[in-house]
Scaffold this motif. Structure first.
Motif, PDB file in Angstrom:
ATOM      1  N   MET A   1       0.825  -1.178   0.000  1.00  0.00           N
ATOM      2  CA  MET A   1       0.000   0.000   0.000  1.00  0.00           C
ATOM      3  C   MET A   1       0.878   1.253   0.000  1.00  0.00           C
ATOM      4  N   HIS A   2       1.931   1.228   0.792  1.00  0.00           N
ATOM      5  CA  HIS A   2       2.815   2.396   0.854  1.00  0.00           C
ATOM      6  C   HIS A   2       3.568   2.587  -0.456  1.00  0.00           C
ATOM      7  N   ALA A   3       3.949   1.489  -1.084  1.00  0.00           N
ATOM      8  CA  ALA A   3       4.649   1.585  -2.371  1.00  0.00           C
ATOM      9  C   ALA A   3       3.730   2.165  -3.446  1.00  0.00           C
ATOM     10  N   GLU A   4       2.461   1.764  -3.421  1.00  0.00           N
ATOM     11  CA  GLU A   4       1.511   2.310  -4.389  1.00  0.00           C
ATOM     12  C   GLU A   4       1.287   3.798  -4.150  1.00  0.00           C
ATOM     13  N   GLU A   5       1.157   4.174  -2.884  1.00  0.00           N
ATOM     14  CA  GLU A   5       0.989   5.598  -2.577  1.00  0.00           C
ATOM     15  C   GLU A   5       2.189   6.408  -3.049  1.00  0.00           C
ATOM     16  N   TYR A   6       3.383   5.898  -2.815  1.00  0.00           N
ATOM     17  CA  TYR A   6       4.607   6.583  -3.250  1.00  0.00           C
ATOM     18  C   TYR A   6       4.607   6.739  -4.767  1.00  0.00           C
ATOM     19  N   PHE A   7       4.242   5.662  -5.477  1.00  0.00           N
ATOM     20  CA  PHE A   7       4.214   5.700  -6.933  1.00  0.00           C
ATOM     21  C   PHE A   7       3.209   6.740  -7.430  1.00  0.00           C
ATOM     22  N   PHE A   8       1.975   6.713  -6.892  1.00  0.00           N
ATOM     23  CA  PHE A   8       0.947   7.645  -7.334  1.00  0.00           C
ATOM     24  C   PHE A   8       1.289   9.087  -6.957  1.00  0.00           C
ATOM     25  N   ARG A   9       1.885   9.263  -5.787  1.00  0.00           N
ATOM     26  CA  ARG A   9       2.279  10.597  -5.363  1.00  0.00           C
ATOM     27  C   ARG A   9       3.301  11.176  -6.331  1.00  0.00           C
ATOM     28  N   ASN A  10       4.268  10.354  -6.746  1.00  0.00           N
ATOM     29  CA  ASN A  10       5.290  10.829  -7.690  1.00  0.00           C
ATOM     30  C   ASN A  10       4.729  11.025  -9.095  1.00  0.00           C
ATOM     31  N   LYS A  11       3.776  10.199  -9.475  1.00  0.00           N
ATOM     32  CA  LYS A  11       3.248  10.283 -10.831  1.00  0.00           C
ATOM     33  C   LYS A  11       2.225  11.404 -11.000  1.00  0.00           C
ATOM     34  N   PHE A  12       1.319  11.579 -10.012  1.00  0.00           N
ATOM     35  CA  PHE A  12       0.226  12.526 -10.168  1.00  0.00           C
ATOM     36  C   PHE A  12       0.321  13.746  -9.260  1.00  0.00           C
ATOM     37  N   GLY A  13       1.204  13.714  -8.282  1.00  0.00           N
ATOM     38  CA  GLY A  13       1.439  14.879  -7.434  1.00  0.00           C
ATOM     39  C   GLY A  13       0.231  15.307  -6.626  1.00  0.00           C
ATOM     40  N   SER A  14      -0.062  16.623  -6.671  1.00  0.00           N
ATOM     41  CA  SER A  14      -1.127  17.176  -5.824  1.00  0.00           C
ATOM     42  C   SER A  14      -2.511  16.662  -6.233  1.00  0.00           C
ATOM     43  N   GLU A  15      -2.695  16.299  -7.489  1.00  0.00           N
ATOM     44  CA  GLU A  15      -3.986  15.741  -7.909  1.00  0.00           C
ATOM     45  C   GLU A  15      -4.283  14.455  -7.140  1.00  0.00           C
ATOM     46  N   TYR A  16      -3.282  13.598  -6.971  1.00  0.00           N
ATOM     47  CA  TYR A  16      -3.461  12.364  -6.194  1.00  0.00           C
ATOM     48  C   TYR A  16      -3.681  12.678  -4.720  1.00  0.00           C
ATOM     49  N   LEU A  17      -2.903  13.608  -4.173  1.00  0.00           N
ATOM     50  CA  LEU A  17      -3.046  13.946  -2.752  1.00  0.00           C
ATOM     51  C   LEU A  17      -4.442  14.488  -2.451  1.00  0.00           C
ATOM     52  N   ASN A  18      -4.986  15.324  -3.340  1.00  0.00           N
ATOM     53  CA  ASN A  18      -6.351  15.836  -3.139  1.00  0.00           C
ATOM     54  C   ASN A  18      -7.364  14.703  -3.187  1.00  0.00           C
TER      55      ASN A  18
END
Length: 115
Positions: free
Chosen positions: A1-18
């Motif tokens: 789960m943490h690896a997926e979050e890291y990947f999405f955070r790096n790929k989509f940035g603030s859009e993913y965080l929102n």
């Protein structure tokens, strides 16, 4: 789960965080649920999941075959009803996969608008 979050955070940035801030992690909140924009499509399921189904059934057949080979002390061609059932299921899903793959490659029958 943490690896997926890291990947999405790096790929989509603030859009993913929102998006992640508005979606509960484990327990869904029924009042925050929104109906998806796309409708369910069995054609899309057949197109995308036929290989996964075939692989899953193959895995169960192989495990059953190994179990029976060990239990029957090396008699490799004697299958129990369970083993025969998994073999038939594997052949059936293999045929479904080959047919769906041929349809997917040669026609547009499994194409769904917007996907």
């Amino acid at each position: 789960m943490h690896a997926e979050e890291y990947f999405f955070r790096n790929k989509f940035g603030s859009e993913y965080l929102n998006w992640a801030d508005s979606v509960p992690t484990f327990i869904l909140h029924r009042f925050r649920w929104h109906s998806p924009n796309l409708h369910f499509s069995i054609r899309n399921v057949v197109k995308r999941e036929s290989i996964g189904l075939c692989e899953l059934v193959l895995m169960f057949f192989v495990f059953q075959y190994i179990h029976e080979a060990i239990a029957n002390k090396g008699k490799l061609f004697e299958l129990s009803p369970w083993g025969k059932g998994w073999f038939v299921a594997f052949i059936t899903t293999g045929v479904i996969y080959l047919v769906s793959r041929t349809i997917r490659k040669k026609t547009r029958l499994l194409e769904v608008d917007g996907r």
